[in-house]
Structure formats: C-alpha cells, structure tokens
Write a protein that holds these residues in place. Structure first.
Motif: not given
Length: 109
Positions: A18-40
């Motif tokens: 469960m912890m591994l899945m949560m970590a993978l979800m956070f990494v996915g959100f970072y690269f798909l949503m947070i990082r592009p928004q910060m770049r913009k």
C-alpha cells in the motif's frame, strides 16, 4: 457477507504494498500535474518580466493593446479607447502568443 471480509486475516506485506502504491501515485501526480504547472508559471513570470514598451499584448480578460509605460506597480496599456493601467499578472503569455506569435518570445524549454 461483509463480516466475512472484515474477519479475514490481513495478507503478508499488505502495508508495504500500500505504501509503495501511494508513493507511485505521488510520483505520477508530480510528473503529470505539478511539474508542468510549475513550468508554465515560470514561463509566465519570465514573459511578464521581459515586457517592453511598444509590445503588443493580450490580457487574461481579453483586452488587446500595446505596452505604453512600465511602472513598478503595474503596466499602462494603450488601447483604442485610451490608456488603461493593469497589473503585470493580468497579461497572458498564452493569449499573447496565440494572437501575436511573431511578437512573443519562443520558449521551447
């Protein structure tokens, strides 16, 4: 039926999975949503900081005009109806590049 699932013993390593899945979800959100928004946001700030007098711009509300004066607390924009003062944050990089592509800097980073 639900009581059977509630009474079932937990599997081995279930917490770690469960912890591994949560970590993978956070990494996915970072690269798909947070990082592009910060770049913009960074590109938008750079665009607003590099505005020059005479440059044609479009505000976030759709107002078209030319930069007439740059001040510390805002920008004076000359439109067909006169001069108006706006905050720098009201000027949109996306709208300006869409309307005046030759006038806006090219950021392909």
């Amino acid at each position: 039926m639900i009581t059977i699932f509630l009474q079932a013993p937990a599997g081995d390593g279930g917490g770690m999975t469960m912890m591994l899945m949560m970590a993978l979800m956070f990494v996915g959100f970072y690269f798909l949503m947070i990082r592009p928004q910060m770049r913009k946001q960074k590109q938008e700030k750079n665009f607003q900081a590099e505005l020059k007098i005479g440059q044609r711009i479009v505000t976030t509300s759709g107002m078209h005009g030319r930069v007439a004066q740059i001040m510390e607390d805002g920008i004076v924009i000359e439109t067909l109806s006169g001069k108006l003062k706006f905050e720098k944050s009201a000027i949109s990089r996306d709208y300006t590049q869409g309307r005046f592509p030759a006038n806006a800097p090219d950021d392909k980073k």
